[in-house]
Design an enzyme around this catalytic site. Structure first.
Site, short mmCIF file in Angstrom:
data_model
loop_
_atom_site.label_atom_id
_atom_site.label_comp_id
_atom_site.label_asym_id
_atom_site.label_seq_id
_atom_site.Cartn_x
_atom_site.Cartn_y
_atom_site.Cartn_z
N ASP A 31 0.86 -1.17 0.00
CA ASP A 31 0.00 0.00 0.00
C ASP A 31 0.91 1.24 0.00
O ASP A 31 2.10 1.13 0.32
CB ASP A 31 -0.88 -0.05 1.27
N ASP B 285 -0.30 5.07 0.96
CA ASP B 285 -0.60 6.03 2.02
C ASP B 285 -0.47 5.40 3.40
O ASP B 285 -1.18 4.45 3.73
CB ASP B 285 -2.01 6.61 1.86
#
Length: 301
Positions: free
Chosen positions: A45, A47
């Site tokens: 991922d 963020d």
């Protein structure tokens, strides 16, 4: 495997590291090390996983979407009010433990779609967005740059799988490193621009926090040849939805899942331990993944 066991003992001694099943983790690590770099791919991922949740002063760092409200705030307060209003409307739904993921999905789709529509209506040019990114408070986790450089050196495919905005991730990496390396692939919501450079579209399918799996992977995956034959996947994420980013990876046989708890540790650690092999609490670095990767690279020499 000796070095890897020593590393594991060292890792487990840290109060930031939580593991539910040490034996299962040890067995899994031994298989990853035996497979070496040639069997490996990494899915992360972006963020608050690849990027920091808070800066050195304790201030909250930006996400891809925050780049807009942080930059636009004073210039167009009305637009900003609408944009941030979506967060206040839908954010609580994302984190409502009384709702199932299936119940949350329509709200997430609405949130993302309405955010994209507002960005298109905002009349943003590519150059302006690139400028926002150059001044934003996105910061990579400590030693994430080392992790990425070594993956490049060992030709390990690195897939950044984000429900954020891939165009902003791409701009950020170019500002940070000068380019996006050939082993790095961004699967995310990409902006389209018209001939005058204004945002006029977002890519399909829409990728929100609860649909990060093969169903939203582009059919013309440029990295399909790179990942062919790689059966060991290290997965990095900061939400339960991230634990499923490897669903549908065709040849995967083994996954090692590392979850970052950035907030509400007392509520989230036990929950995350049901989904991740290793849970890292308030750790703003990539030191644990790097130690595991080093053990795998050592086998490859």
């Amino acid at each position: 495997m000796t070095g890897s066991i020593l590393n594991l003992n060292q890792l487990l001694s840290s109060p930031q590291v939580h593991v539910k099943d040490i034996k299962a983790l040890t067995d899994k690590l031994s298989k990853f090390v035996a497979g070496g770099a040639d069997q490996l791919m990494v899915i992360s991922d972006f963020d608050f996983t690849l990027s920091r949740f808070a800066d050195k002063s304790g201030n909250r760092c930006s996400s891809c979407y925050c780049v807009f409200d942080n930059a636009v705030g004073t210039n167009n307060p009305e637009w900003c009010r609408k944009f941030v209003g979506l967060y206040h409307k839908y954010g609580p739904v994302e984190h409502d433990h009384s709702l199932s993921i299936e119940e949350k999905v329509p709200f997430m789709e609405a949130w993302w779609q309405q955010s994209h529509e507002l960005i298109i209506q905002g009349g943003f040019k590519r150059e302006a967005i690139d400028d926002y990114v150059s001044r934003c408070n996105i910061q990579l986790r400590d030693n994430a740059d080392i992790m990425m450089k070594k993956m490049t050196n060992h030709s390990v495919p690195f897939i950044i799988f984000s429900a954020g905005i891939g165009t902003i991730i791409e701009m950020y990496l170019k500002h940070k490193f000068g380019k996006v390396e050939d082993n790095t692939h961004i699967v995310s919501n990409m902006m389209g621009f018209d001939q005058d450079g204004y945002v006029n579209s977002f890519s399909d399918p829409l990728i929100h926090v609860f649909c990060k799996n093969s169903s939203v992977m582009p059919a013309d995956r440029t990295f399909s040849e790179q990942i062919h034959g790689r059966r060991n996947v290290i997965l990095l994420g900061d939400s339960v939805g991230d634990a499923f980013m490897d669903v549908g990876v065709e040849e995967e046989q083994l996954s090692l899942k590392i979850g970052f708890v950035n907030h509400d540790a007392d509520k989230l650690v036990d929950k995350y331990l049901n989904y991740f092999d290793i849970v890292l609490v308030h750790d703003q670095s990539m030191n644990v993944p790097n130690q595991i990767l080093e053990a795998i690279y050592a086998k490859s020499h």
